[in-house]
Design an enzyme around this catalytic site. Structure first.
Site, PDB file in Angstrom:
ATOM      1  CG  PHE A   5       2.165  -7.922  -2.809  1.00  0.00           C
ATOM      2  CD1 PHE A   5       2.285  -9.283  -3.081  1.00  0.00           C
ATOM      3  CD2 PHE A   5       2.626  -7.441  -1.576  1.00  0.00           C
ATOM      4  CE1 PHE A   5       2.851 -10.152  -2.148  1.00  0.00           C
ATOM      5  CE2 PHE A   5       3.187  -8.299  -0.655  1.00  0.00           C
ATOM      6  CZ  PHE A   5       3.288  -9.650  -0.930  1.00  0.00           C
ATOM      7  CG  ASP A  25      -5.958  -1.353  -8.383  1.00  0.00           C
ATOM      8  OD1 ASP A  25      -5.184  -0.546  -8.936  1.00  0.00           O
ATOM      9  OD2 ASP A  25      -5.599  -2.152  -7.500  1.00  0.00           O
ATOM     10  CB  SER A  28      -1.155   3.995  -9.506  1.00  0.00           C
ATOM     11  OG  SER A  28      -1.583   3.486  -8.262  1.00  0.00           O
ATOM     12  CB  ILE A  46      -9.763   5.450  -3.680  1.00  0.00           C
ATOM     13  CG1 ILE A  46      -8.336   5.919  -3.407  1.00  0.00           C
ATOM     14  CG2 ILE A  46      -9.837   3.936  -3.818  1.00  0.00           C
ATOM     15  CD1 ILE A  46      -7.858   5.560  -2.007  1.00  0.00           C
ATOM     16  CB  ALA A  67      -6.846   1.559  -3.062  1.00  0.00           C
ATOM     17  CD  GLN A  69       2.999   6.477  -1.154  1.00  0.00           C
ATOM     18  OE1 GLN A  69       3.753   5.660  -1.714  1.00  0.00           O
ATOM     19  NE2 GLN A  69       3.152   6.801   0.113  1.00  0.00           N
ATOM     20  CE1 TYR A 138       1.710   3.328   3.650  1.00  0.00           C
ATOM     21  CE2 TYR A 138       3.157   2.569   5.417  1.00  0.00           C
ATOM     22  CZ  TYR A 138       2.153   2.314   4.494  1.00  0.00           C
ATOM     23  OH  TYR A 138       1.599   1.059   4.419  1.00  0.00           O
ATOM     24  CB  VAL A 181      13.478  -5.452   1.540  1.00  0.00           C
ATOM     25  CG1 VAL A 181      13.065  -6.433   2.615  1.00  0.00           C
ATOM     26  CG2 VAL A 181      14.980  -5.450   1.390  1.00  0.00           C
ATOM     27  CB  VAL A 182      11.220 -10.395   0.226  1.00  0.00           C
ATOM     28  CG1 VAL A 182      11.231 -11.774  -0.423  1.00  0.00           C
ATOM     29  CG2 VAL A 182      11.473 -10.514   1.730  1.00  0.00           C
TER      30      VAL A 182
END
Ligand code: NAD
Length: 303
Positions: A5, A25, A28, A46, A67, A69, A138, A181-182
């Site tokens: 994105f 990339d 995934s 990566i 890149a 998660q 995260y 969320v948007v």
């Protein structure tokens, strides 16, 4: 992460200013359709040993490291996977950069998180000097990435800057994931499906448009010091308010369904981006209403 994105918008910008852009990339969560045709794609992970050859051969001036998660919810379910990609994958990248002789070595600009690195803030908006006490794996793995950058600078002289991003939204965000969320609300509302809010709807987030974030990456690569910059609007919007605003733009009239809060999610966060304003000359330009309208238009074309 250039097929993702945020990464794909950054690639578009770099291509438009005449740069040669090489993307790593593993697709995934990224998509080939997102990727500017002028960019060259290395379809690898990566974590792969091949990364070193890519960095050696291409010899980039700047490495934008996006890149990752990127879902708090996935990290809470699979902390090892999160660490493998976000910590070991990042270390593999730093090792590939370090292998280049120091006079030709790239600057690394790292996409960190302002939303998850601080934990539940003591005061709002949060400045970079706030203690980092992440409450999700995260947030912990992104903090580890920042710490390693500082260490690589101390030990090997690596040049870097960090952007700590608030909640980014805009066209191309994946509406089927667990973050963003948007995009998730927008897709569900356009399809006339129920919209689910985790918690009581009062949780506040700082929503920043992807175009503003791309400018922050650019400025950080050109003017950023070896430090972290918050990138956000400084304003907090309750998730229920966001849902109402989007519903009125779309013409959706169903009430959101309430679901239990998710582990790792914060109550409230918004970022103080004064440092980015002072040191990078960055400030947000896109208002939430127009950013939402642009995102909804994009989602309509994808229906
Ligand atoms: P995204 O999932 O669209 O982009 C991540 C990209 O990385 C994808 O193209 C994916 O295919 C790629 N990728 C994932 N794992 C990989 C691996 N092991 N090897 C190679 N490529 C891999 O997400 P995004 O929202 O564009 O996020 C980009 C970066 O910004 C991430 O580092 C994320 O943590 C960070 N960030 C995002 C937000 C946000 O609100 N979207 C907020 C703060 C920080």
């Amino acid at each position: 992460g250039g097929a993702g994105f945020i990464g794909s918008h950054l690639v578009d910008r770099l291509v438009s200013r005449g740069d040669r852009v090489v993307v790593v990339d593993n697709l995934s969560s990224g998509r080939r359709e997102n990727l500017n045709p002028s960019a060259e794609l290395h379809h690898i992970d990566i974590r792969s040993p091949d990364l070193r050859n890519v960095v050696k051969t291409e010899s980039p001036e700047v490495v934008f490291h996006l890149a990752a998660q990127m879902s708090v919810a996935v990290s809470a379910r699979e902390p090892l996977l999160d660490a493998e990609i976000n910590i070991l994958g990042m270390l593999n990248l730093l090792e590939a950069v370090r292998a280049v002789p120091s006079d030709a070595r790239a600057k690394v600009v790292f996409a960190s998180t302002g939303g998850a690195i601080y934990g539940e803030p003591e005061s709002l908006p949060v400045p970079e000097t706030h203690p980092c006490r992440p409450v999700s794996p995260y947030g912990a793995s992104k903090l580890a990435g920042e710490v390693y950058l500082g260490t690589y600078r101390a030990v090997y002289g690596l040049d870097y800057s960090v952007v700590r991003l608030a909640n980014v939204y805009g066209p191309r965000q994946d509406p089927h994931g667990e973050a963003g969320v948007v995009a998730i609300f927008g897709r569900a509302m356009l399809a006339g499906e129920p919209v689910r809010i985790f918690g009581d709807g009062a949780d506040e987030r700082d929503y920043i448009f992807v175009g503003d974030v791309v400018r922050a990456f650019e400025l950080a690569s050109e003017r950023g010091g070896p430090t972290a910059y918050n990138i956000g609007t400084g304003e907090g919007i309750a998730v229920a308010t966001l849902a109402r605003q989007m519903a009125s733009l779309i013409g959706y009239d169903r009430a959101p369904v309430q679901a239990p809060p998710r582990p790792g999610d914060l109550r409230k966060i918004r970022l103080d981006a004064s440092k980015a304003r002072q040191e990078l000359g960055w400030q947000p330009r896109v208002q939430l209403a127009s950013g939402l309208a642009e995102t909804i238009e994009f989602l309509r074309t994808r229906q």
